[in-house]
Design a protein around this motif. Structure first.
Motif, PDB file in Angstrom:
ATOM      1  N   ASP A  65       0.863  -1.181   0.000  1.00 56.35           N
ATOM      2  CA  ASP A  65       0.000   0.000   0.000  1.00 56.35           C
ATOM      3  C   ASP A  65       0.901   1.233   0.000  1.00 56.35           C
ATOM      4  N   GLU A  66       0.884   1.981  -1.105  1.00 55.79           N
ATOM      5  CA  GLU A  66       1.775   3.135  -1.202  1.00 55.79           C
ATOM      6  C   GLU A  66       1.429   4.245  -0.219  1.00 55.79           C
ATOM      7  N   TRP A  67       0.287   4.138   0.448  1.00 49.96           N
ATOM      8  CA  TRP A  67      -0.122   5.153   1.420  1.00 49.96           C
ATOM      9  C   TRP A  67       0.092   4.695   2.860  1.00 49.96           C
ATOM     10  N   ASP A  68       0.646   3.500   3.036  1.00 52.93           N
ATOM     11  CA  ASP A  68       0.897   2.968   4.378  1.00 52.93           C
ATOM     12  C   ASP A  68       2.373   3.202   4.728  1.00 52.93           C
ATOM     13  N   PRO A  69       2.644   4.066   5.720  1.00 58.30           N
ATOM     14  CA  PRO A  69       4.036   4.392   6.042  1.00 58.30           C
ATOM     15  C   PRO A  69       4.871   3.167   6.454  1.00 58.30           C
ATOM     16  N   GLU A  70       4.280   2.235   7.177  1.00 54.51           N
ATOM     17  CA  GLU A  70       5.021   1.047   7.608  1.00 54.51           C
ATOM     18  C   GLU A  70       5.420   0.178   6.409  1.00 54.51           C
ATOM     19  N   GLU A  71       4.491   0.018   5.469  1.00 52.72           N
ATOM     20  CA  GLU A  71       4.800  -0.772   4.277  1.00 52.72           C
ATOM     21  C   GLU A  71       5.826  -0.061   3.402  1.00 52.72           C
ATOM     22  N   GLN A  72       5.741   1.246   3.307  1.00 50.74           N
ATOM     23  CA  GLN A  72       6.717   1.999   2.528  1.00 50.74           C
ATOM     24  C   GLN A  72       8.100   1.928   3.177  1.00 50.74           C
ATOM     25  N   ASP A  73       8.120   1.958   4.506  1.00 53.11           N
ATOM     26  CA  ASP A  73       9.390   1.831   5.218  1.00 53.11           C
ATOM     27  C   ASP A  73      10.015   0.456   4.963  1.00 53.11           C
ATOM     28  N   GLN A  76      11.457   0.447   1.491  1.00 55.68           N
ATOM     29  CA  GLN A  76      12.725   1.171   1.451  1.00 55.68           C
ATOM     30  C   GLN A  76      13.853   0.343   2.052  1.00 55.68           C
TER      31      GLN A  76
END
Length: 148
Positions: A65-73, A76
């Motif tokens: 989910d590109e809007w979920d900070p945990e998933e984006q972290d 990365q």
């Protein structure tokens, strides 16, 4: 399907280059672009053909989910530990200084086949971990029972 198997010891030269074992190069079938990433355990460098990595990432991206900070972290972190490598005309790869230092790779390494990918360990570290592993049949039975 690629089938990387075996354990092969190798030497890293002063420039950080190491020959990919001939048996592994044969499985790569001429593919010279590899993706290398520090494994999630932080103990070894995992390598696979770039096209295989792209398929795994494509499948993963279906669930990110590109809007979920945990998933984006997490994304990365995963991609930040990933590098593209190219084998040279002699079949060598250059392991970056960052990776060498982070994994504590010395001048002797061990390649270990992992079916569709392979690992590069510091030889002494692999020997230590290997000597502490449990009985293979017990470990495989546990995996089999987990999956049905």
């Amino acid at each position: 399907m690629k089938m990387f198997m075996s354990r092969i010891d190798a030497k890293v030269d002063a420039k950080g280059r190491v020959f990919v074992p001939a048996a592994f190069r044969r499985e790569l079938a001429g593919e010279t672009r590899l993706v290398a990433r520090i494994d999630t355990s932080g103990h070894y460098l995992m390598l696979m053909a770039k096209e295989d990595w792209e398929a795994k990432i494509s499948a993963l991206m279906q669930n990110i989910d590109e809007w979920d900070p945990e998933e984006q972290d997490a994304l990365q972190q995963l991609m930040g530990e990933t590098e593209c490598l190219e084998t040279d005309a002699q079949g060598r790869i250059l392991i970056s200084k960052r990776v060498t230092e982070k994994l504590g790779l010395g001048t002797e390494v061990t390649f270990v086949g992992m079916v569709d990918k392979f690992a590069i360990w510091d030889k002494a570290q692999y020997d230590k971990v290997d000597s502490e592993r449990g009985q293979l049949s017990v470990r495989l039975k546990k995996i089999k029972n987990k999956n049905g």
